[in-house]
Design a protein around this motif. Structure first.
Motif, mmCIF file in Angstrom:
data_model
loop_
_atom_site.group_PDB
_atom_site.id
_atom_site.type_symbol
_atom_site.label_atom_id
_atom_site.label_comp_id
_atom_site.label_asym_id
_atom_site.label_seq_id
_atom_site.Cartn_x
_atom_site.Cartn_y
_atom_site.Cartn_z
ATOM 1 N N CYS A 144 -3.439 8.395 0.825
ATOM 2 C CA CYS A 144 -3.772 7.184 0.067
ATOM 3 C C CYS A 144 -5.272 7.100 -0.179
ATOM 4 O O CYS A 144 -5.718 6.943 -1.315
ATOM 5 C CB CYS A 144 -3.279 5.956 0.839
ATOM 6 N N ALA A 146 -0.634 4.088 9.673
ATOM 7 C CA ALA A 146 -1.615 4.198 8.590
ATOM 8 C C ALA A 146 -2.060 5.637 8.359
ATOM 9 O O ALA A 146 -1.969 6.491 9.240
ATOM 10 C CB ALA A 146 -2.835 3.337 8.915
ATOM 11 N N ASP A 160 1.027 3.636 2.101
ATOM 12 C CA ASP A 160 1.614 3.989 3.395
ATOM 13 C C ASP A 160 2.896 3.219 3.691
ATOM 14 O O ASP A 160 3.582 3.508 4.677
ATOM 15 C CB ASP A 160 0.590 3.758 4.518
ATOM 16 N N ASN A 220 -6.494 0.565 5.628
ATOM 17 C CA ASN A 220 -5.132 0.993 5.935
ATOM 18 C C ASN A 220 -4.812 0.823 7.415
ATOM 19 O O ASN A 220 -3.705 0.406 7.782
ATOM 20 C CB ASN A 220 -4.933 2.466 5.549
ATOM 21 N N GLY A 241 0.825 -1.202 0.000
ATOM 22 C CA GLY A 241 0.000 0.000 0.000
ATOM 23 C C GLY A 241 0.858 1.250 0.000
ATOM 24 O O GLY A 241 2.060 1.209 0.265
#
Length: 342
Positions: free
Chosen positions: A191, A226, A133, A218, A131
């Motif tokens: 994100c 996150a 992050d 997240n 992801g």
């Protein structure tokens, strides 16, 4: 009784819509992040050998999760005394060699450049990309490596990144290893936000709900790390920052990212902003290079859908020098900023 039935029906419809949206968001999240990104095998990515005097020394270091991240220390062989260290963070979809032209420019300006592939990208380990992050976590690991490596530890450091890399460096300004400043080109705010904007655009209710679900996913995946937010990080930063955006950027939608960051920059004395009126996502390229790249890749994608066997041949015919021609004004501004803060 009639109102009760109507309310039940409305409630059921709303619940169903929420459930469908949750399912769509979850599938999208896993499809996007639970995989590796190894670039396009047909595209020619430049290496140090393509640039006169550019040397590349392989390095590796561990991410926060223990994955081994691979990269290089780039430098100009003619530069006897380095001006400082640039730690470079690449964008989404490929590794750092998609930016070798920009890395070479920084090296020829007198910097040593530490550039690496993020978790789950190209040469680095990682079963999945995980992801957006993960980017700040990988960048923090790169800074730790730079602060401990005998070749690099005495250099003053400046962070440079594009797109996902811009997001990563802007969320690493207050970490344990300090930098003198940061340059972020077309970095998104968060994100969840950029994903919602990419899917639903200006349809605010759907975008807000989609963003909420992504924030939840997240949080489950990254815990306390996150949902990093560039606006929040810029307010906390104490070092000089240079942000650059293209007004026509559709990859990282300008209205929800660049416009907000540049507006905030007006109120923060340590943040300098640049708006490229006629540029899209690749602000470091000339207008011709960006247009040629977009048209070429779009044409290849269209043709290879009908005839997949043509892909390799079409990519081989592309003019990669024209495609990577830099905007001298933008790159001069980046280099000058790095020199000023080092």
């Amino acid at each position: 009784m009639g109102w009760t039935i109507a309310a039940s029906i409305v409630g059921g419809v709303v619940f169903l819509l929420l459930a469908v949206m949750f399912f769509v968001a979850l599938v999208g999240y896993r499809k996007l992040f639970d995989r590796r990104y190894n670039g396009n095998s047909h595209v020619h990515y430049f290496t140090a050998d393509d640039f006169e005097g550019l040397q590349a020394e392989p390095i590796c270091f561990h991410s926060d999760r223990g994955d081994l991240l691979h990269g290089f220390i780039y430098r100009d062989a003619a530069v006897l005394s380095a001006r400082g260290l640039v730690v470079f963070s690449h964008g989404f979809g490929a590794g750092h060699q998609a930016y070798t032209t920009e890395i070479a420019t920084l090296a020829h300006a007198g910097f040593w450049v530490l550039a690496y592939d993020g978790t789950g990208c190209v040469s680095s380990e990682g079963k999945t990309f995980r992801g957006f992050d993960q980017g700040p976590l990988d960048f923090a690991a790169a800074l730790r490596f730079a602060s401990q490596d005998a070749r690099l530890k005495d250099f003053k450091r400046v962070a440079v990144g594009h797109s996902w890399g811009g997001f990563s460096v802007l969320n690493s300004l207050s970490g344990e290893v300090p930098v003198c400043g940061a340059v972020a080109m077309c970095g998104f705010v968060s994100c969840a936000g950029v994903m919602a904007q990419s899917v639903f655009g200006h349809i605010q209710p759907c975008a807000a709900l989609f963003s909420l679900y992504f924030r939840i996913f997240n949080r489950v995946r990254f815990g306390k790390d996150a949902n990093r937010n560039v606006l929040r990080s810029l307010r906390k930063a104490t070092v000089p920052v240079f942000v650059i955006y293209g007004k026509s950027d559709c990859v990282v939608p300008f209205y929800g990212n660049g416009k907000r960051v540049l507006r905030l920059a007006e109120d923060l004395p340590h943040v300098r902003g640049m708006l490229c009126e006629n540029k899209g996502h690749n602000v470091y390229l000339t207008e011709d290079a960006e247009r040629y790249m977009n048209e070429t890749f779009s044409s290849i994608s269209s043709q290879s859908k009908k005839q997949p066997q043509l892909a390799e041949e079409l990519y081989a015919k592309a003019d990669y020098r024209r495609m990577t021609q830099e905007d001298e004004g933008v790159m001069r501004a980046v280099v000058d900023f790095c020199l000023q803060v080092i």
